[in-house]
Design a protein around this motif. Structure first.
Motif, PDB file in Angstrom:
ATOM      1  N   SER A 194      35.724  39.898  48.444  1.00  0.00           N
ATOM      2  CA  SER A 194      35.765  38.720  47.581  1.00  0.00           C
ATOM      3  C   SER A 194      35.322  39.063  46.163  1.00  0.00           C
ATOM      4  CB  SER A 194      34.873  37.621  48.156  1.00  0.00           C
ATOM      5  OG  SER A 194      34.854  36.487  47.310  1.00  0.00           O
ATOM      6  N   SER A 248      37.716  38.948  42.854  1.00  0.00           N
ATOM      7  CA  SER A 248      37.285  38.102  41.733  1.00  0.00           C
ATOM      8  C   SER A 248      37.290  38.889  40.425  1.00  0.00           C
ATOM      9  CB  SER A 248      35.887  37.536  41.999  1.00  0.00           C
ATOM     10  OG  SER A 248      35.914  36.608  43.062  1.00  0.00           O
ATOM     11  N   ASN A 277      40.872  39.246  39.385  1.00  0.00           N
ATOM     12  CA  ASN A 277      41.352  37.956  38.880  1.00  0.00           C
ATOM     13  C   ASN A 277      40.803  37.674  37.484  1.00  0.00           C
ATOM     14  OD1 ASN A 277      42.563  35.138  39.455  1.00  0.00           O
ATOM     15  ND2 ASN A 277      40.447  34.676  38.895  1.00  0.00           N
ATOM     16  N   ASP A 278      39.514  37.962  37.272  1.00  0.00           N
ATOM     17  CA  ASP A 278      38.902  37.728  35.954  1.00  0.00           C
ATOM     18  C   ASP A 278      39.563  38.588  34.882  1.00  0.00           C
ATOM     19  OD1 ASP A 278      37.206  35.930  37.137  1.00  0.00           O
ATOM     20  OD2 ASP A 278      35.479  37.280  37.203  1.00  0.00           O
ATOM     21  N   ARG A 291      46.086  35.199  44.734  1.00  0.00           N
ATOM     22  CA  ARG A 291      44.912  34.364  45.020  1.00  0.00           C
ATOM     23  C   ARG A 291      45.036  33.700  46.394  1.00  0.00           C
ATOM     24  NH1 ARG A 291      44.845  32.075  40.549  1.00  0.00           N
ATOM     25  NH2 ARG A 291      46.109  30.253  41.049  1.00  0.00           N
TER      26      ARG A 291
END
Length: 283
Positions: free
Chosen positions: A109, A113, A116-117, A151
């Motif tokens: 996770s 993340s 994704n950021d 996602r």
């Protein structure tokens, strides 16, 4: 007076020609200075534009490196999980002592993340570049679509990892708490489902990686073309089903239509836009 003019007509005519020559020379000089000034301003403008393009390209390159690094890290972590579980379960069947798989759902996770950021930071940069690189809209759309799929896949995969991977208890857990807390044995059906989810995640992250490559190529051709004569060829995948982002007008129109009308993200985006428009109209 007239007699004086007649007697000095040659000298007067010479002076007149000299005066005319001075005036014409001044006019030509003013025009030359004007042209030189305009040329100088145009050159300064072009130099400023090229400098801005190089600055944008440098910023873009840094963002792309962050996206690529975090994307690959998260994807490899997920792809390794099925084989780790398979090896561990085979060791149990053969009574061979092996440590539990080191992968954890929470670590996955965190890695996703970070990816994704990094991608969101890149997409947000696009808004500042539209005036220099208007075709950036295609990459913004494509990456939003791919990130939507990644996602969704990561959420499903995370929920599966919680069930199938060991869990590390908190530091203040009682001493008798196993470290790590083992997961239940994985059935054949669960393992098959896990492989399917990992493949979906890998495919979505691969799409992001491919679009990043396309963006790097187009950025070089669009932003650095004034400095170099060489043209970087576009990506050519072996499988024609894979999308290659191109800013050629016809291709760009076709790709935008695909992402907006045929992808999961595009359909949800259109629903959101319709709801937002209806809400704004009602107000």
């Amino acid at each position: 007076m007239w007699d004086w003019v007649q007697s000095n007509s040659v000298d007067l005519f010479g002076h007149l020609l000299t005066l005319i020559g001075i005036i014409v020379g001044a006019v030509v000089l003013v025009r030359q200075i004007g042209r030189q000034h305009r040329s100088s301003l145009e050159l300064q403008k072009r130099n400023a534009q090229e400098a801005l393009k190089v600055e944008i390209y440098e910023t873009l390159t840094l963002r792309l490196r962050d996206v690529t690094r975090t994307n690959v890290t998260a994807m490899i972590y997920a792809v390794n999980v099925p084989s780790r579980i398979e090896v561990f379960q085979n060791s149990i069947k053969k009574n061979i002592p092996l440590p539990f798989p080191r992968e954890r759902a929470i670590e996955f996770s965190h890695l996703h993340s970070a990816a994704n950021d990094a991608l969101i930071a890149l997409i947000q940069e696009f808004e500042a570049w539209s005036i220099v690189f208007p075709e950036i809209e295609l990459f913004q759309t494509a990456l939003n679509s791919a990130n939507h799929d990644a996602r969704n896949a990561s959420n499903e995969l995370f929920n599966r990892f919680i069930i199938l991977l060991p869990t590390d208890p908190p530091h203040d857990a009682p001493p008798e708490t196993p470290r790590p807390i083992p997961a239940s044995p994985v059935s054949a059906d669960q393992f098959s489902e896990l492989e399917r989810l990992v493949e979906e995640y890998r495919r979505a992250m691969d799409d992001i990686g491919c679009y990043v490559i396309d963006l790097q190529i187009e950025a070089q051709n669009k932003l650095l073309s004034g400095l170099f004569e060489h043209w970087v060829p576009r990506r050519k995948p072996l499988d024609s089903r894979f999308k290659v982002l191109s800013t050629e007008p016809v291709e760009m129109e076709r790709l935008m239509s695909y992402f907006l009308n045929e992808t999961s993200w595009g359909k949800e985006y259109k629903k959101y836009e319709a709801m937002h428009s209806k809400s704004a109209f009602s107000e």
